[in-house]
Design an enzyme around this catalytic site. Structure first.
Site, PDB file in Angstrom:
ATOM      1  N   ASP A 124      -6.065  -8.253   1.528  1.00  0.00           N
ATOM      2  CA  ASP A 124      -6.021  -9.519   1.287  1.00  0.00           C
ATOM      3  C   ASP A 124      -6.867  -9.941   0.016  1.00  0.00           C
ATOM      4  O   ASP A 124      -6.669 -10.870  -0.739  1.00  0.00           O
ATOM      5  CB  ASP A 124      -6.382 -10.578   2.456  1.00  0.00           C
ATOM      6  CG  ASP A 124      -5.287 -10.287   3.514  1.00  0.00           C
ATOM      7  OD1 ASP A 124      -4.058  -9.949   3.199  1.00  0.00           O
ATOM      8  OD2 ASP A 124      -5.674 -10.409   4.744  1.00  0.00           O
ATOM      9  N   ASN A 164       0.956  -1.314  -0.167  1.00  0.00           N
ATOM     10  CA  ASN A 164       0.016  -0.008   0.026  1.00  0.00           C
ATOM     11  C   ASN A 164       0.961   1.097   0.066  1.00  0.00           C
ATOM     12  O   ASN A 164       2.238   1.120   0.040  1.00  0.00           O
ATOM     13  CB  ASN A 164      -0.967  -0.011   1.269  1.00  0.00           C
ATOM     14  CG  ASN A 164      -0.203  -0.063   2.389  1.00  0.00           C
ATOM     15  OD1 ASN A 164       0.694   0.720   2.732  1.00  0.00           O
ATOM     16  ND2 ASN A 164      -1.029  -0.600   3.696  1.00  0.00           N
TER      17      ASN A 164
END
Length: 296
Positions: free
Chosen positions: A252, A191
């Site tokens: 995920d 991220n």
């Protein structure tokens, strides 16, 4: 074809704080921090990165093969994976440890505070990458430190292309170790916060990192993600969630979509687009492993 998912299996205790952390924590008093949060909503979910990614892959109809270690309290989790059609042939059990446990608290702005007990995950390095010829792609997701280092080397030696996804495990590694992961990996996904840390610790820009792998993906929450290939950046737009209920596990879900697309031979941008839709589907539902994948 089978997709190997190296990472953690954990029980997640998920709590909802109806206020804002920023209103409860006084910056001037951090040296004597003593806070308590009232959490009216609490639930226990099946989690861990390997478990969540494997669940997402099964939602997409893929053959998920977790490489992970449960504790002596993990029989319920093992039975759940088997009921979902997850291949548990390479899930080990550590008889003298609990399964990893995560305690996750989310405030009204979707900020999170997490406490994590590694338990059996600390012995995941004792569970080697299987010597099977049918593995097409793999992922190194957050796991025990030794397991991440060992499995990356084993996958590279076996010639299995893999995604390096350090996630919350990134702070465990210094710059040289992270450079080694970059050299071994085929793709990298982080991220934006993790990407900044990866760049700072290695001294490599995103362009530099992308030049060393087949592709780099930097996710930007609701703003989509950046896909770096050959030093060039492509922005893949985000997908607006129908309702923001719980962000736990949406990263995920993105990784599951990424792996599915890579196994199918898709372009990285197309993989990322499905990842954005999977992440939005996850954030619109409640619970760690209970969302429905979007149509392909």
């Amino acid at each position: 074809m089978p997709i190997l998912v190296c990472g953690s299996l954990a029980f997640d205790t998920i709590m909802t704080f109806e206020g804002r952390f920023a209103e409860q924590i006084l910056p001037s008093q951090l040296h004597i921090l003593n806070v308590s949060f009232l959490v009216p909503a609490l639930r226990r979910e099946y989690g861990g990165c390997a478990g969540n990614i494997a669940y997402g892959l099964r939602q997409l109809g893929a053959h998920a093969v977790p490489l992970a270690t449960l504790g002596n309290d993990g029989q319920e989790y093992l039975a759940r994976m088997q009921a979902l059609g997850v291949d548990t042939a390479h899930v080990n059990s550590a008889a003298e440890s609990y399964t990893a446990q995560a305690m996750i608290m989310t405030d009204r702005d979707n900020n999170q505070i997490t406490a994590f007990h590694p338990g059996a995950m600390s012995m995941a390095h004792e569970n080697p990458v299987p010597t099977r010829k049918d593995l097409t792609v793999a992922i190194i997701s957050p796991d025990g430190r030794d397991a991440m280092l060992t499995h990356a080397k084993q996958l590279h030696a076996a010639g299995v292309p893999f995604v390096f996804d350090p996630g919350q495990g990134l702070p465990m590694f210094n710059g040289e170790e992270l450079k080694q992961f970059i050299e071994l990996a085929t793709w990298i996904t982080v991220n934006d916060y993790e990407g900044k840390m990866l760049s700072d610790r290695t001294g490599l820009s995103f362009q530099d990192i992308a030049a060393r792998v087949r592709g780099l993906i930097v996710t930007l929450a609701e703003h989509g993600c950046e896909v770096w290939e050959g030093g060039q950046k492509t922005v893949v737009p985000g997908v607006k969630a129908t309702e923001v209920v719980d962000p736990t596990g949406c990263g995920d879900a993105f990784r599951a979509a990424l792996l599915h697309g890579l196994e199918q031979g898709w372009s990285l941008a197309r993989c990322a687009d499905l990842g954005n839709r999977m992440g939005a589907a996850k954030i619109s539902t409640r619970g760690g492993q209970n969302y429905t994948a979007p149509s392909l």
